[in-house]
Design an enzyme around this catalytic site. Structure first.
Site, PDB file in Angstrom:
ATOM      1  N   GLU A 138       9.350  16.502  15.676  1.00  0.00           N
ATOM      2  CA  GLU A 138       9.628  16.390  14.234  1.00  0.00           C
ATOM      3  C   GLU A 138       8.731  17.369  13.482  1.00  0.00           C
ATOM      4  O   GLU A 138       7.504  17.290  13.567  1.00  0.00           O
ATOM      5  CB  GLU A 138       9.369  14.954  13.745  1.00  0.00           C
ATOM      6  CG  GLU A 138       9.814  14.758  12.317  1.00  0.00           C
ATOM      7  CD  GLU A 138       9.595  13.338  11.809  1.00  0.00           C
ATOM      8  OE1 GLU A 138       8.522  12.773  12.059  1.00  0.00           O
ATOM      9  OE2 GLU A 138      10.511  12.803  11.153  1.00  0.00           O
ATOM     10  N   LYS A 185       0.850  -1.196   0.000  1.00  0.00           N
ATOM     11  CA  LYS A 185       0.000   0.000   0.000  1.00  0.00           C
ATOM     12  C   LYS A 185       0.881   1.240   0.000  1.00  0.00           C
ATOM     13  O   LYS A 185       1.504   1.572   1.005  1.00  0.00           O
ATOM     14  CB  LYS A 185      -0.897   0.044   1.239  1.00  0.00           C
ATOM     15  CG  LYS A 185      -1.922   1.161   1.142  1.00  0.00           C
ATOM     16  CD  LYS A 185      -2.405   1.671   2.483  1.00  0.00           C
ATOM     17  CE  LYS A 185      -1.598   2.805   3.044  1.00  0.00           C
ATOM     18  NZ  LYS A 185      -1.565   4.042   2.276  1.00  0.00           N
ATOM     19  N   CYS A 244      13.323  11.719   6.733  1.00  0.00           N
ATOM     20  CA  CYS A 244      13.365  11.264   8.126  1.00  0.00           C
ATOM     21  C   CYS A 244      14.733  11.579   8.729  1.00  0.00           C
ATOM     22  O   CYS A 244      14.879  11.699   9.931  1.00  0.00           O
ATOM     23  CB  CYS A 244      13.081   9.778   8.195  1.00  0.00           C
ATOM     24  SG  CYS A 244      14.069   8.852   7.040  1.00  0.00           S
ATOM     25  N   GLU A 300       9.886   1.889  10.829  1.00  0.00           N
ATOM     26  CA  GLU A 300      10.882   2.937  10.572  1.00  0.00           C
ATOM     27  C   GLU A 300      10.145   4.254  10.742  1.00  0.00           C
ATOM     28  O   GLU A 300       9.315   4.615   9.911  1.00  0.00           O
ATOM     29  CB  GLU A 300      11.430   2.831   9.140  1.00  0.00           C
ATOM     30  CG  GLU A 300      12.298   1.622   8.880  1.00  0.00           C
ATOM     31  CD  GLU A 300      13.632   1.678   9.598  1.00  0.00           C
ATOM     32  OE1 GLU A 300      14.067   2.761  10.019  1.00  0.00           O
ATOM     33  OE2 GLU A 300      14.230   0.607   9.750  1.00  0.00           O
TER      34      GLU A 300
HETATM   35  P1  NAD Z   1       2.297   8.526   8.004  1.00  0.00           P
HETATM   36  O1  NAD Z   1       2.598   7.839   9.279  1.00  0.00           O
HETATM   37  O2  NAD Z   1       1.181   9.501   7.984  1.00  0.00           O
HETATM   38  O3  NAD Z   1       1.943   7.463   6.858  1.00  0.00           O
HETATM   39  C1  NAD Z   1       2.843   6.435   6.484  1.00  0.00           C
HETATM   40  C2  NAD Z   1       2.057   5.317   5.823  1.00  0.00           C
HETATM   41  O4  NAD Z   1       1.260   4.678   6.825  1.00  0.00           O
HETATM   42  C3  NAD Z   1       1.069   5.786   4.754  1.00  0.00           C
HETATM   43  O5  NAD Z   1       1.019   4.862   3.702  1.00  0.00           O
HETATM   44  C4  NAD Z   1      -0.249   5.817   5.505  1.00  0.00           C
HETATM   45  O6  NAD Z   1      -1.379   5.678   4.658  1.00  0.00           O
HETATM   46  C5  NAD Z   1      -0.092   4.609   6.404  1.00  0.00           C
HETATM   47  N1  NAD Z   1      -0.946   4.623   7.600  1.00  0.00           N
HETATM   48  C6  NAD Z   1      -1.399   5.693   8.290  1.00  0.00           C
HETATM   49  N2  NAD Z   1      -2.164   5.279   9.326  1.00  0.00           N
HETATM   50  C7  NAD Z   1      -2.205   3.927   9.286  1.00  0.00           C
HETATM   51  C8  NAD Z   1      -2.835   2.937  10.091  1.00  0.00           C
HETATM   52  N3  NAD Z   1      -3.584   3.251  11.145  1.00  0.00           N
HETATM   53  N4  NAD Z   1      -2.653   1.638   9.769  1.00  0.00           N
HETATM   54  C9  NAD Z   1      -1.863   1.292   8.724  1.00  0.00           C
HETATM   55  N5  NAD Z   1      -1.274   2.193   7.916  1.00  0.00           N
HETATM   56  C10 NAD Z   1      -1.423   3.508   8.194  1.00  0.00           C
HETATM   57  O7  NAD Z   1       3.659   9.187   7.525  1.00  0.00           O
HETATM   58  P2  NAD Z   1       3.950  10.096   6.255  1.00  0.00           P
HETATM   59  O8  NAD Z   1       3.401  11.463   6.503  1.00  0.00           O
HETATM   60  O9  NAD Z   1       3.522   9.403   5.015  1.00  0.00           O
HETATM   61  O10 NAD Z   1       5.544  10.127   6.282  1.00  0.00           O
HETATM   62  C11 NAD Z   1       6.274  10.969   7.108  1.00  0.00           C
HETATM   63  C12 NAD Z   1       6.787  10.257   8.336  1.00  0.00           C
HETATM   64  O11 NAD Z   1       7.550   9.116   7.934  1.00  0.00           O
HETATM   65  C13 NAD Z   1       7.741  11.090   9.144  1.00  0.00           C
HETATM   66  O12 NAD Z   1       7.506  10.900  10.515  1.00  0.00           O
HETATM   67  C14 NAD Z   1       9.112  10.547   8.767  1.00  0.00           C
HETATM   68  O13 NAD Z   1      10.134  10.766   9.698  1.00  0.00           O
HETATM   69  C15 NAD Z   1       8.816   9.107   8.594  1.00  0.00           C
HETATM   70  N6  NAD Z   1       9.841   8.474   7.775  1.00  0.00           N
HETATM   71  C16 NAD Z   1      10.726   7.632   8.396  1.00  0.00           C
HETATM   72  C17 NAD Z   1      11.746   7.028   7.673  1.00  0.00           C
HETATM   73  C18 NAD Z   1      12.701   6.083   8.335  1.00  0.00           C
HETATM   74  O14 NAD Z   1      13.303   5.289   7.628  1.00  0.00           O
HETATM   75  N7  NAD Z   1      12.882   6.110   9.637  1.00  0.00           N
HETATM   76  C19 NAD Z   1      11.862   7.290   6.303  1.00  0.00           C
HETATM   77  C20 NAD Z   1      10.951   8.165   5.707  1.00  0.00           C
HETATM   78  C21 NAD Z   1       9.935   8.748   6.452  1.00  0.00           C
END
Ligand code: NAD
Length: 499
Positions: A388, A178, A287, A253
């Site tokens: 963040e 997804k 991130c 992550e």
């Molecule tokens: P997000 O948590 O809003 O969404 C990430 C993914 O999770 C999306 O596909 C979203 O649809 C899905 N999701 C959301 N709620 C869910 C649920 N209840 N159940 C299952 N799936 C769900 O994050 P974002 O805004 O897309 O990305 C930014 C965040 O990602 C930042 O916090 C960033 O630091 C982190 N990030 C971390 C890394 C790493 O490797 N540590 C890398 C890139 C981004």
């Protein structure tokens, strides 16, 4: 290249492009100008169930395909990604907003990861050990686990799916993927190329839609034993809770609040370059972005004036224009969140040195642009130095010593990346030992991971797993210990061996 359009896309389940059960849709929108990139199914739990069924059925054969053959498919995938690097880069600059150089880097990372994991098909090393009994042979092997749920964010729309899907496949698992709703077309292209490279029907499936529906169903589904997700800390905590009911393996992550330390013996010009790249690259939406700069008081004034001058020269614009330094933020919500942190920083008493506003005019139109923002005289405990922000905002924190710098760097809940600029080898080694992050750079910014080393963080950045490198294999395999007795009699470990 024409990338805008109102074409309606589908899910890919069991080797076929199919409509969603729900009939509902959402649009992917170019964050630089609001144009529609494509229309995607807002899928339902029933669509996920069908995809899991297809992946479960395909797993029966895929797990038995020799790992080197699975690797060869990934090798072809890497070749196809290379052939399509230019168009994927262009598309990414439109759908996600990154500047071309960074979008090309994102695709290259997927190429590197796919080649690396293709090679893993001929390794997947286990161990052989002596036995404590005569005429007995011991070894451990990696076994695939089953259907892997892959849930990704929008900020590395090609690279992050590759970090998860390439190792999952080479280890013999099948996938339900997804992608984020902000970058569905890139997710779609990723899967199209995987299919073209020879991945059999059902081995990789894509289901578009929101986290609350599609993501949640993947996490709850009893036939998905592994979930790998990159996202925010809050999302990760919820996923882990939900997955606990089925005792799933969850690979998280999550966020970061990464710091660059600049000591008084540092090359300040080099540090300024590193900070610009780490704080404002991808508009701070990495991130590993450097949202804190911890500066020794001996070079604070010099660094601050050079950094502010350099930040003010950065050109905002659409990612696909060659001379753009800083592209848009991903959507209006992100723009508003970043702007709210400017208000928070000012209210906390930090000094706004530059930026701090939504950028418009000068051809920026309706895009979600925010000026590179630097706060000075920030205290380590302020919210802008703790939370963040995920935008082009960084906080300069003055310190008086190396020890104070390390304490400030470690004084956050996250532990992803860190860096130190110093010409003192002793300080460099102490920093490598004492910074509580999964990644530490010396005389470089906080970004620039290579695919053959483990990637991930400590503390609230994750739950102890790592992406990339050999460590990634641990997420997607179970260890199995094998004992082969060729003595022709029943030998009892711990009993016969003690005699
Ligand atoms: P997000 O948590 O809003 O969404 C990430 C993914 O999770 C999306 O596909 C979203 O649809 C899905 N999701 C959301 N709620 C869910 C649920 N209840 N159940 C299952 N799936 C769900 O994050 P974002 O805004 O897309 O990305 C930014 C965040 O990602 C930042 O916090 C960033 O630091 C982190 N990030 C971390 C890394 C790493 O490797 N540590 C890398 C890139 C981004």
């Amino acid at each position: 290249m024409a990338v805008a359009g109102t074409k309606t896309f589908q899910n890919y389940i069991g080797g076929k492009w199919v409509d969603s059960d729900s009939g509902e849709t959402f649009e992917s929108v170019n964050p630089a100008n609001g144009e529609t990139i494509g229309v995607f199914p807002r899928s339902s739990a029933a669509d996920v169930d069908r995809a899991v069924e297809a992946a479960k059925s395909a797993y029966r054969e895929w797990r038995l395909v020799p790992a080197p053959k699975r690797g060869e498919i990934l090798f072809r995938f890497a070749q196809l990604l290379t052939e399509h690097k230019a168009d994927l880069t262009e598309l990414m600059s439109h759908e996600m907003g990154k500047v071309l150089a960074e979008a090309g880097g994102d695709v290259q990372e997927a190429i590197d990861m796919s080649y690396y994991m293709a090679g893993e098909g001929r390794r997947l090393f286990g161990q052989t050990t002596p036995s404590e009994l005569p005429d007995k042979f011991n070894m451990s092997v990696r076994m695939p686990i089953g259907v892997v749920g892959v849930i990704t964010p929008w900020n590395f729309p090609i690279a992050i799916p590759s970090w998860k899907i390439a190792p999952a496949l080479v280890c013999g698992n099948t996938v339900v993927f997804k992608p984020a709703t902000d970058t569905p077309l890139l997710g779609e292209r990723f899967v199209e190329l995987l299919a073209e490279s020879g991945v059999p029907a059902g081995v990789v499936n894509i289901v578009h839609g929101g986290g609350g529906e599609v993501g949640d169903r993947i996490v709850r589904h009893p036939d998905v034993p592994v979930v790998t997700i990159t996202g925010s800390r809050e999302t990760g905590v919820g996923v882990m809770r939900t997955a606990a009911d089925n005792l799933k393996r969850v690979h998280l992550e999550l966020g970061g609040k990464n710091a660059i330390i600049v000591m008084d013996d540092a090359d300040v010009d080099l540090a300024v370059e590193g900070i610009l790249w780490s704080a404002f690259g991808t508009s701070g939406q990495r991130c590993t972005a450097a949202s804190r700069v911890i500066v020794h008081e001996g070079v604070y004034g010099d660094l601050q004036s050079k950094l502010v001058a350099a930040a003010e020269k950065m050109r905002l614009g659409p990612g696909w224009e060659e001379d753009t330094d800083v592209g848009p933020l991903i959507n209006r919500g992100a723009l508003e969140k970043v702007d709210s942190y400017t208000t928070i920083g000012k209210d906390e008493g930090a000094k706004l040195l530059t930026g701090g506003e939504i950028a418009s005019g000068n051809g920026l139109g309706t895009g979600f642009f925010y000026r590179p923002t630097i706060f000075g005289d920030v205290e380590p405990g302020m919210r802008i130095a703790q939370e963040e922000i995920f935008g082009p905002t960084t906080a300069l924190i003055p310190v008086r010593s190396f020890d104070e710098a390390i304490e400030a760097a470690n004084g956050v809940k996250y532990g992803l990346s860190s860096s130190i600029f110093t010409s003192d080898v002793n300080k460099a080694f102490r920093a490598m030992r004492d910074l509580e992050t999964g990644i530490t750079y010396i005389n470089a910014g906080t970004i620039g991971a290579e695919v053959h080393l483990p990637f991930g963080g400590t503390k609230d950045t994750g739950n102890g797993h790592r992406e990339a490198g050999q460590a990634a294999l641990d997420v997607f395999t179970e260890w199995k210990a094998l004992y082969v007795d060729y003595s022709g009699r029943l030998q009892k470990a711990q009993i016969d061996a003690a005699e």
